[in-house]
Design a protein around this motif. Structure first.
Motif, short mmCIF file in Angstrom:
data_model
loop_
_atom_site.label_atom_id
_atom_site.label_comp_id
_atom_site.label_asym_id
_atom_site.label_seq_id
_atom_site.Cartn_x
_atom_site.Cartn_y
_atom_site.Cartn_z
N SER A 139 29.68 -20.94 -9.61
CA SER A 139 29.28 -19.63 -10.11
C SER A 139 30.31 -19.09 -11.10
O SER A 139 29.95 -18.50 -12.12
CB SER A 139 29.07 -18.65 -8.96
OG SER A 139 30.29 -18.36 -8.33
N ILE A 140 31.59 -19.33 -10.83
CA ILE A 140 32.63 -18.89 -11.77
C ILE A 140 32.53 -19.68 -13.07
O ILE A 140 32.70 -19.13 -14.16
CB ILE A 140 34.02 -19.04 -11.13
CG1 ILE A 140 34.17 -18.03 -10.00
CG2 ILE A 140 35.13 -18.86 -12.16
CD1 ILE A 140 35.43 -18.18 -9.19
N LYS A 141 32.23 -20.95 -12.95
CA LYS A 141 32.06 -21.79 -14.14
C LYS A 141 30.88 -21.27 -14.99
O LYS A 141 30.99 -21.19 -16.21
CB LYS A 141 31.81 -23.23 -13.70
CG LYS A 141 31.80 -24.23 -14.80
CD LYS A 141 31.67 -25.63 -14.21
CE LYS A 141 31.43 -26.67 -15.25
NZ LYS A 141 31.23 -28.00 -14.68
N THR A 142 29.79 -20.88 -14.34
CA THR A 142 28.64 -20.32 -15.05
C THR A 142 28.99 -18.99 -15.71
O THR A 142 28.60 -18.74 -16.85
CB THR A 142 27.46 -20.13 -14.07
OG1 THR A 142 27.19 -21.37 -13.42
CG2 THR A 142 26.22 -19.65 -14.78
N GLN A 143 29.73 -18.15 -14.99
CA GLN A 143 30.14 -16.87 -15.56
C GLN A 143 31.04 -17.07 -16.79
O GLN A 143 30.91 -16.36 -17.78
CB GLN A 143 30.89 -16.04 -14.52
CG GLN A 143 30.01 -15.52 -13.41
CD GLN A 143 30.82 -14.82 -12.33
OE1 GLN A 143 32.04 -14.71 -12.41
NE2 GLN A 143 30.13 -14.36 -11.30
N LEU A 144 31.91 -18.05 -16.72
CA LEU A 144 32.78 -18.35 -17.85
C LEU A 144 31.97 -18.81 -19.05
O LEU A 144 32.22 -18.38 -20.18
CB LEU A 144 33.81 -19.41 -17.46
CG LEU A 144 34.75 -19.86 -18.58
CD1 LEU A 144 35.59 -18.69 -19.07
CD2 LEU A 144 35.63 -21.00 -18.11
N THR A 159 31.80 -16.88 -22.58
CA THR A 159 32.14 -17.58 -23.81
C THR A 159 31.03 -17.45 -24.83
O THR A 159 31.28 -17.22 -26.02
CB THR A 159 32.42 -19.07 -23.50
OG1 THR A 159 33.46 -19.15 -22.53
CG2 THR A 159 32.85 -19.81 -24.75
N GLU A 160 29.78 -17.59 -24.39
CA GLU A 160 28.63 -17.43 -25.29
C GLU A 160 28.59 -16.00 -25.84
O GLU A 160 28.30 -15.79 -27.01
CB GLU A 160 27.33 -17.75 -24.56
CG GLU A 160 27.13 -19.22 -24.28
CD GLU A 160 27.01 -20.05 -25.55
OE1 GLU A 160 26.34 -19.61 -26.51
OE2 GLU A 160 27.62 -21.13 -25.59
N GLY A 161 28.89 -15.03 -24.99
CA GLY A 161 28.89 -13.64 -25.43
C GLY A 161 29.97 -13.38 -26.47
O GLY A 161 29.76 -12.62 -27.42
N LEU A 162 31.11 -14.00 -26.30
CA LEU A 162 32.21 -13.81 -27.26
C LEU A 162 31.91 -14.46 -28.61
O LEU A 162 32.40 -14.01 -29.64
CB LEU A 162 33.51 -14.36 -26.69
CG LEU A 162 34.12 -13.54 -25.55
CD1 LEU A 162 35.34 -14.26 -24.98
CD2 LEU A 162 34.50 -12.16 -26.03
N LYS A 163 31.11 -15.51 -28.59
CA LYS A 163 30.76 -16.17 -29.86
C LYS A 163 30.01 -15.23 -30.78
O LYS A 163 30.07 -15.37 -31.99
CB LYS A 163 29.93 -17.43 -29.58
CG LYS A 163 30.76 -18.59 -29.08
CD LYS A 163 29.91 -19.82 -28.88
CE LYS A 163 30.76 -20.95 -28.30
NZ LYS A 163 29.94 -22.15 -28.06
N ALA A 164 29.29 -14.27 -30.21
CA ALA A 164 28.55 -13.30 -31.03
C ALA A 164 29.50 -12.42 -31.84
O ALA A 164 29.12 -11.90 -32.88
CB ALA A 164 27.66 -12.43 -30.15
#
Length: 124
Positions: A44-49, A53-58
């Motif tokens: 779950s932590i790996k999924t949150q990360l 990361t995808e959110g920061l790419k924006a």
């Protein structure tokens, strides 16, 4: 740990009894579960990360100074519109007061009387 590993051990000439092997394996299983427990939420932590990361790419490539300039420009427009709206409200209030005054003075045609008045001087 496998039972075959423990069956190879001997006490004297006799192999370890099945009850002892089962007890050792049960204790080993409890130890392993206790050791793995802190890492149980790894996926779950790996999924949150990955999501973070995808959110920061924006936000990659955004210029903070440019955004601050846009905010300042929009704030200026907002202030200008607020002043314009305040002036419109003041004009509406003045028009209402002027019409009431003409009506109170028993004027017949408010438009005609208003045309004859110096409205700018009255506002001042």
């Amino acid at each position: 740990m496998k039972p075959e590993f423990l069956q190879n051990f001997k006490v004297g000439d006799a192999p370890l009894p099945k009850e002892i092997i089962d007890a050792i394996l049960a204790e080993n299983t409890r130890d392993l579960e206790a050791a793995v427990q802190p890492f149980a939420d790894y996926e779950s932590i790996k999924t949150q990360l990955a999501t973070a990361t995808e959110g920061l790419k924006a936000f990659e490539g955004l210029d903070v100074k440019d955004l601050q300039g846009q905010i300042a420009a929009l704030q200026g427009k907002l202030d200008t519109q607020a002043r314009e709206h305040a002036a419109q409200l003041a004009d509406l209030a003045f028009d209402g007061v002027l019409k009431e005054a003409i009506t109170a003075a028993r004027g017949r045609n408010a438009k005609a009387i208003r045309a004859l008045l110096d409205v700018d001087a009255l506002k001042a």
